[in-house]
Design a protein around this motif. Structure first.
Motif, PDB file in Angstrom:
ATOM      1  N   GLY A 108      65.707  15.715  15.797  1.00  0.00           N
ATOM      2  CA  GLY A 108      65.026  15.189  14.844  1.00  0.00           C
ATOM      3  C   GLY A 108      64.574  13.808  15.005  1.00  0.00           C
ATOM      4  O   GLY A 108      64.852  13.404  16.324  1.00  0.00           O
ATOM      5  N   HIS A 109      64.140  13.142  14.286  1.00  0.00           N
ATOM      6  CA  HIS A 109      63.907  11.539  14.593  1.00  0.00           C
ATOM      7  C   HIS A 109      64.048  10.747  13.529  1.00  0.00           C
ATOM      8  O   HIS A 109      63.877  11.125  12.260  1.00  0.00           O
ATOM      9  CB  HIS A 109      62.223  11.510  14.808  1.00  0.00           C
ATOM     10  CG  HIS A 109      61.161  12.020  13.828  1.00  0.00           C
ATOM     11  ND1 HIS A 109      60.603  11.155  13.086  1.00  0.00           N
ATOM     12  CD2 HIS A 109      60.668  13.387  13.637  1.00  0.00           C
ATOM     13  CE1 HIS A 109      59.701  11.719  12.350  1.00  0.00           C
ATOM     14  NE2 HIS A 109      59.718  13.074  12.582  1.00  0.00           N
ATOM     15  N   TYR A 110      64.337   9.632  13.685  1.00  0.00           N
ATOM     16  CA  TYR A 110      64.868   8.506  12.592  1.00  0.00           C
ATOM     17  C   TYR A 110      63.821   7.411  12.484  1.00  0.00           C
ATOM     18  O   TYR A 110      63.891   6.508  11.559  1.00  0.00           O
ATOM     19  CB  TYR A 110      66.183   8.108  12.854  1.00  0.00           C
ATOM     20  CG  TYR A 110      66.364   7.128  14.325  1.00  0.00           C
ATOM     21  CD1 TYR A 110      65.838   5.805  14.156  1.00  0.00           C
ATOM     22  CD2 TYR A 110      66.742   7.878  15.515  1.00  0.00           C
ATOM     23  CE1 TYR A 110      65.743   4.959  15.265  1.00  0.00           C
ATOM     24  CE2 TYR A 110      66.538   6.664  16.381  1.00  0.00           C
ATOM     25  CZ  TYR A 110      66.237   5.515  16.576  1.00  0.00           C
ATOM     26  OH  TYR A 110      66.165   4.835  17.674  1.00  0.00           O
ATOM     27  N   VAL A 112      60.041   6.445  11.635  1.00  0.00           N
ATOM     28  CA  VAL A 112      58.998   6.612  10.540  1.00  0.00           C
ATOM     29  C   VAL A 112      57.625   6.004  10.709  1.00  0.00           C
ATOM     30  O   VAL A 112      57.594   5.058  11.579  1.00  0.00           O
ATOM     31  CB  VAL A 112      59.471   6.168   8.915  1.00  0.00           C
ATOM     32  CG1 VAL A 112      61.134   6.442   8.759  1.00  0.00           C
ATOM     33  CG2 VAL A 112      59.647   4.477   8.758  1.00  0.00           C
ATOM     34  N   GLN A 113      56.623   6.302  10.043  1.00  0.00           N
ATOM     35  CA  GLN A 113      55.181   6.258  10.003  1.00  0.00           C
ATOM     36  C   GLN A 113      55.145   4.656   9.523  1.00  0.00           C
ATOM     37  O   GLN A 113      55.865   4.247   8.524  1.00  0.00           O
ATOM     38  CB  GLN A 113      54.301   6.879   9.410  1.00  0.00           C
ATOM     39  CG  GLN A 113      53.976   8.263  10.136  1.00  0.00           C
ATOM     40  CD  GLN A 113      52.801   8.023  11.361  1.00  0.00           C
ATOM     41  OE1 GLN A 113      51.906   7.517  10.867  1.00  0.00           O
ATOM     42  NE2 GLN A 113      53.040   8.701  12.295  1.00  0.00           N
ATOM     43  N   PRO A 114      54.130   3.764   9.797  1.00  0.00           N
ATOM     44  CA  PRO A 114      53.971   2.576   8.794  1.00  0.00           C
ATOM     45  C   PRO A 114      53.774   2.803   7.561  1.00  0.00           C
ATOM     46  O   PRO A 114      53.259   4.007   7.084  1.00  0.00           O
ATOM     47  CB  PRO A 114      52.743   2.154   9.609  1.00  0.00           C
ATOM     48  CG  PRO A 114      52.590   2.427  10.814  1.00  0.00           C
ATOM     49  CD  PRO A 114      53.303   3.913  10.814  1.00  0.00           C
ATOM     50  N   THR A 141      60.947  12.601   3.707  1.00  0.00           N
ATOM     51  CA  THR A 141      60.735  13.884   4.125  1.00  0.00           C
ATOM     52  C   THR A 141      60.526  14.056   5.573  1.00  0.00           C
ATOM     53  O   THR A 141      61.198  14.961   6.295  1.00  0.00           O
ATOM     54  CB  THR A 141      59.735  14.782   3.490  1.00  0.00           C
ATOM     55  OG1 THR A 141      59.752  15.863   3.866  1.00  0.00           O
ATOM     56  CG2 THR A 141      58.286  14.047   3.778  1.00  0.00           C
ATOM     57  N   ASP A 142      60.271  12.839   6.225  1.00  0.00           N
ATOM     58  CA  ASP A 142      59.889  12.785   7.593  1.00  0.00           C
ATOM     59  C   ASP A 142      60.192  11.722   8.251  1.00  0.00           C
ATOM     60  O   ASP A 142      59.512  10.486   8.251  1.00  0.00           O
ATOM     61  CB  ASP A 142      58.124  12.888   7.496  1.00  0.00           C
ATOM     62  CG  ASP A 142      57.553  12.742   9.008  1.00  0.00           C
ATOM     63  OD1 ASP A 142      58.195  13.195   9.883  1.00  0.00           O
ATOM     64  OD2 ASP A 142      56.453  12.488   9.168  1.00  0.00           O
ATOM     65  N   ASP A 143      61.502  11.829   8.980  1.00  0.00           N
ATOM     66  CA  ASP A 143      62.244  12.992   8.819  1.00  0.00           C
ATOM     67  C   ASP A 143      63.483  12.868   8.549  1.00  0.00           C
ATOM     68  O   ASP A 143      64.478  13.575   8.468  1.00  0.00           O
ATOM     69  CB  ASP A 143      62.189  13.462  10.432  1.00  0.00           C
ATOM     70  CG  ASP A 143      62.772  14.886  10.601  1.00  0.00           C
ATOM     71  OD1 ASP A 143      62.883  15.779   9.729  1.00  0.00           O
ATOM     72  OD2 ASP A 143      63.480  14.814  11.651  1.00  0.00           O
ATOM     73  N   GLU A 175      61.106   7.638  18.501  1.00  0.00           N
ATOM     74  CA  GLU A 175      59.698   7.402  18.921  1.00  0.00           C
ATOM     75  C   GLU A 175      58.948   8.698  18.842  1.00  0.00           C
ATOM     76  O   GLU A 175      57.806   8.848  19.458  1.00  0.00           O
ATOM     77  CB  GLU A 175      59.782   7.224  20.482  1.00  0.00           C
ATOM     78  CG  GLU A 175      60.369   5.872  20.752  1.00  0.00           C
ATOM     79  CD  GLU A 175      60.198   5.442  22.358  1.00  0.00           C
ATOM     80  OE1 GLU A 175      59.647   4.322  22.371  1.00  0.00           O
ATOM     81  OE2 GLU A 175      60.419   6.201  23.112  1.00  0.00           O
ATOM     82  N   GLU A 176      59.411   9.740  17.774  1.00  0.00           N
ATOM     83  CA  GLU A 176      58.544  10.863  17.510  1.00  0.00           C
ATOM     84  C   GLU A 176      57.114  10.319  17.031  1.00  0.00           C
ATOM     85  O   GLU A 176      56.067  10.952  17.342  1.00  0.00           O
ATOM     86  CB  GLU A 176      59.199  11.683  16.605  1.00  0.00           C
ATOM     87  CG  GLU A 176      58.592  13.228  16.639  1.00  0.00           C
ATOM     88  CD  GLU A 176      57.514  13.347  15.502  1.00  0.00           C
ATOM     89  OE1 GLU A 176      56.935  14.294  15.595  1.00  0.00           O
ATOM     90  OE2 GLU A 176      56.931  12.324  14.752  1.00  0.00           O
ATOM     91  N   GLU A 177      56.903   9.516  16.206  1.00  0.00           N
ATOM     92  CA  GLU A 177      55.793   9.055  15.533  1.00  0.00           C
ATOM     93  C   GLU A 177      54.908   8.435  16.489  1.00  0.00           C
ATOM     94  O   GLU A 177      53.801   8.170  15.943  1.00  0.00           O
ATOM     95  CB  GLU A 177      56.028   8.240  14.296  1.00  0.00           C
ATOM     96  CG  GLU A 177      56.900   9.134  13.252  1.00  0.00           C
ATOM     97  CD  GLU A 177      56.073  10.348  12.529  1.00  0.00           C
ATOM     98  OE1 GLU A 177      55.221  10.726  12.909  1.00  0.00           O
ATOM     99  OE2 GLU A 177      56.731  10.859  11.474  1.00  0.00           O
ATOM    100  N   VAL A 178      55.281   8.045  17.688  1.00  0.00           N
ATOM    101  CA  VAL A 178      54.282   7.380  18.759  1.00  0.00           C
ATOM    102  C   VAL A 178      54.273   8.572  19.750  1.00  0.00           C
ATOM    103  O   VAL A 178      53.799   7.780  20.811  1.00  0.00           O
ATOM    104  CB  VAL A 178      54.923   6.015  19.174  1.00  0.00           C
ATOM    105  CG1 VAL A 178      54.618   5.199  17.887  1.00  0.00           C
ATOM    106  CG2 VAL A 178      56.231   5.634  19.424  1.00  0.00           C
ATOM    107  N   ALA A 449      53.913  12.863   3.373  1.00  0.00           N
ATOM    108  CA  ALA A 449      54.129  12.331   4.493  1.00  0.00           C
ATOM    109  C   ALA A 449      53.114  11.776   5.328  1.00  0.00           C
ATOM    110  O   ALA A 449      51.901  12.021   5.241  1.00  0.00           O
ATOM    111  CB  ALA A 449      54.485  13.704   5.599  1.00  0.00           C
ATOM    112  N   HIS A 450      53.500  10.470   5.802  1.00  0.00           N
ATOM    113  CA  HIS A 450      52.410   9.499   6.428  1.00  0.00           C
ATOM    114  C   HIS A 450      51.409   9.025   5.362  1.00  0.00           C
ATOM    115  O   HIS A 450      50.560   8.143   5.651  1.00  0.00           O
ATOM    116  CB  HIS A 450      51.441  10.204   7.344  1.00  0.00           C
ATOM    117  CG  HIS A 450      52.237  10.911   8.820  1.00  0.00           C
ATOM    118  ND1 HIS A 450      51.239  10.994   9.970  1.00  0.00           N
ATOM    119  CD2 HIS A 450      53.570  11.128   8.724  1.00  0.00           C
ATOM    120  CE1 HIS A 450      52.473  11.565  10.790  1.00  0.00           C
ATOM    121  NE2 HIS A 450      53.592  11.619  10.434  1.00  0.00           N
ATOM    122  N   SER A 451      51.779   9.190   4.037  1.00  0.00           N
ATOM    123  CA  SER A 451      50.907   8.701   3.167  1.00  0.00           C
ATOM    124  C   SER A 451      51.706   7.781   2.116  1.00  0.00           C
ATOM    125  O   SER A 451      53.032   7.697   2.262  1.00  0.00           O
ATOM    126  CB  SER A 451      50.510   9.929   2.342  1.00  0.00           C
ATOM    127  OG  SER A 451      49.543  10.902   2.753  1.00  0.00           O
TER     128      SER A 451
HETATM  129 MN    MN Z   1      55.439  12.537  11.171  1.00  0.00          MN
END
Ligand code: MN
Ligand code: BES
Ligand code: MN
Length: 480
Positions: A108-110, A112-114, A141-143, A175-178, A449-451
């Motif tokens: 999983g990833h800790y 987050v998106q901006p 939710t993410d993630d 670094e999942e979101e990048v 998510a991302h919003s």
């Molecule tokens: Mn994401």
């Protein structure tokens, strides 16, 4: 590349007689019931840390979120290490080996998106707030919320049965979101340490509220930035316009040339490696309870468009797509300014499906643009690291175990879906570890998510913990 999947899964050989520590339902339920508030407040604490991976001004917060998870896992009696990378750290933890039982790796990833645009959030993104049974925060939710279910479920076993019925390893990245730029390297140099029978990922969604899902396909992505330069500085468009090539005009022309009016991407060879949908799969998608009118109204649009002769679910899950994410050039201020801008640029990406290869898509794209470039324009095309789409075989015995666990956690059996998002490292897990991947999404498509106003249903958080706790039991019953 895995096989296109038949949608039926095979029932595995189960053992009821072996010395599997079966967690008495009553004690598990009691533990989960008694700890609801604590689980929620732990999630809030983690969400409060702004672990935005894309923005270097947040890098100390990213590290802080990694430390939070490490001490949380250590506190449960696991060995947990923080592994530095060239970017943000990884967390690796494991419970003791249980001979004869499958080994599970939770990914999983800790990060987050901006959170921008900030003004659109009802409550601030890093001040987790509960409203209407949902927790609102960036990462809910993410993630972080979804991932934490697999940590809390292990805690439930350890604190109510004394131990887990199988070995659980955790590999959690920042670094999942990048695009996971440093994880592949770690994976290929630590195959032995990460060896496992299946990988569990909760970073997808349910099909709809009350319709949990197992996802057997994800799209990949190929992401680009196009920079066009013309004259050495902005020019008066009255003096020079019509005689000097305008980079903004050419940017618009090049981007528009990518997709035709039937929604087909125009790069030669783009569809060559696309695995077509089977009739069976199309029927299965058709049978899902998808309400298109509701989908349209939820988005606040007055209609949909896309590749002709494909349904909305097919377009989103199993066909490639192309989207511009941002574009810039020239004057954006109040009133008018008559310039011929010196520069123009855009960020855009293609979602890819098996067996499309991001590198050959990139080569085709470069040629497509170069062949259309008029005199007076110089092009720079930046290719960000791409990733392939995946299809998971539903014949894995672990799928049956996951389906039973979901039924126990959510009260109904899952449907089998594909999804359109990408989790870059999953194809590497399949290739490097040879492990089956279980994509068990607890989120909802309207979780934002991302919003702005990202949320996660607390009921789904607790159902996810319960499903995960049963998953350890169901997986431990599989004869290796
Ligand atoms: Mn994401
Ligand atoms: N959790 C998502 C991936 C996802 C979203 C899967 C929806 C299925 C349905 C993940 O965090 C994500 O946002 N991935 C990025 C990858 C990109 C940054 C390389 C994506 O899909 O845009
Ligand atoms: Mn995610």
């Amino acid at each position: 590349m895995p096989q296109a999947s038949p949608l039926m899964f095979i029932q595995p050989q189960l053992s009821d007689t072996q010395e599997v520590p079966i967690l008495p339902m009553s004690s598990l339920n009691e533990y989960l019931e008694n700890n609801r508030d604590r689980f929620e407040s732990d999630l809030s604490d983690w969400l409060r840390i702004p672990s935005v991976s894309a923005d270097s001004s947040f890098s100390s917060n990213v590290k802080q979120a990694a430390h939070w998870l490490q001490s949380h896992l250590e506190d449960m009696g696991m060995t947990a290490e923080l592994i530095e990378t060239a970017g943000h750290p990884l967390i690796y933890a494991e419970s003791p080996p249980v001979p004869g039982k499958p080994v599970v790796l939770v990914y999983g990833h800790y990060d987050v998106q901006p959170p921008d645009p900030l003004e659109e959030w009802t409550t601030p993104p890093f001040e987790p707030t509960i409203r209407d049974g949902n927790i609102y925060a960036r990462g809910a939710t993410d993630d972080k919320g979804q991932l934490l279910t697999h940590v809390k479920s292990a805690r439930a076993w350890i604190e109510s049965a004394g131990e887990l019925p199988l070995q659980v390893k955790y590999l959690i990245e920042g670094e999942e979101e990048v695009g996971s730029p440093n994880l592949e390297n770690y994976l290929s140099t630590h195959q032995h340490k990460l060896a496992c029978d299946c990988v569990v990922v909760s970073d997808t969604s349910q099909f709809a509220r009350g319709v949990p899902a197992i996802t057997f396909g994800l799209r990949g992505i190929a992401y680009y930035e196009l920079r066009l330069s013309g004259p050495k500085q902005d020019l008066h468009s009255g003096i020079f316009g019509g005689g000097v090539t305008n980079p903004a005009n050419i940017l618009a022309r090049l981007l528009a040339a990518l997709i035709d009016e039937n929604g087909r991407i125009q790069i030669p060879g783009f569809y060559d490696d696309v695995i077509p949908l089977t009739d069976r799969e199309r029927e299965q998608f058709q049978a899902l309870p998808f309400n298109e009118a509701q989908f349209i109204s939820n988005l606040g649009v007055n209609g949909l468009s896309g590749e002709s002769s494909y349904s909305t679910l097919e377009r989103r899950w199993a066909r490639p797509s192309c989207d511009v994410h941002g574009l810039w050039s020239g004057y954006q201020g109040e009133g008018t300014k008559t310039i011929l801008p010196a520069q123009a640029g855009a960020k855009f990406s293609f979602r890819l499906v098996p067996d499309q290869d991001p590198a050959s898509i990139g080569a085709g794209l470069r040629e497509f643009f170069e062949s259309r470039l008029p005199p007076g324009i110089e092009m720079e095309l930046i290719d960000f690291n791409g990733t392939s789409g995946i299809l998971v075989s539903l014949e894995s015995p672990y799928i049956g175990a996951a389906a039973r666990a979901i039924e126990q956690g959510f009260g109904c059996p899952p449907v089998f879906i594909r999804e359109g998002g990408s989790i870059p490292i999953v194809s590497t897990f399949m290739r490097e570890l040879g492990a089956d991947v279980l994509l068990l999404g607890w989120g909802l498509n309207d979780d934002n998510a991302h919003s702005p106003n990202e949320k996660f249903s607390l009921a789904d958080f607790h159902r996810g913990i319960r499903a995960s706790a049963y998953l350890w039991q169901e997986l431990a019953r599989i004869e290796l």
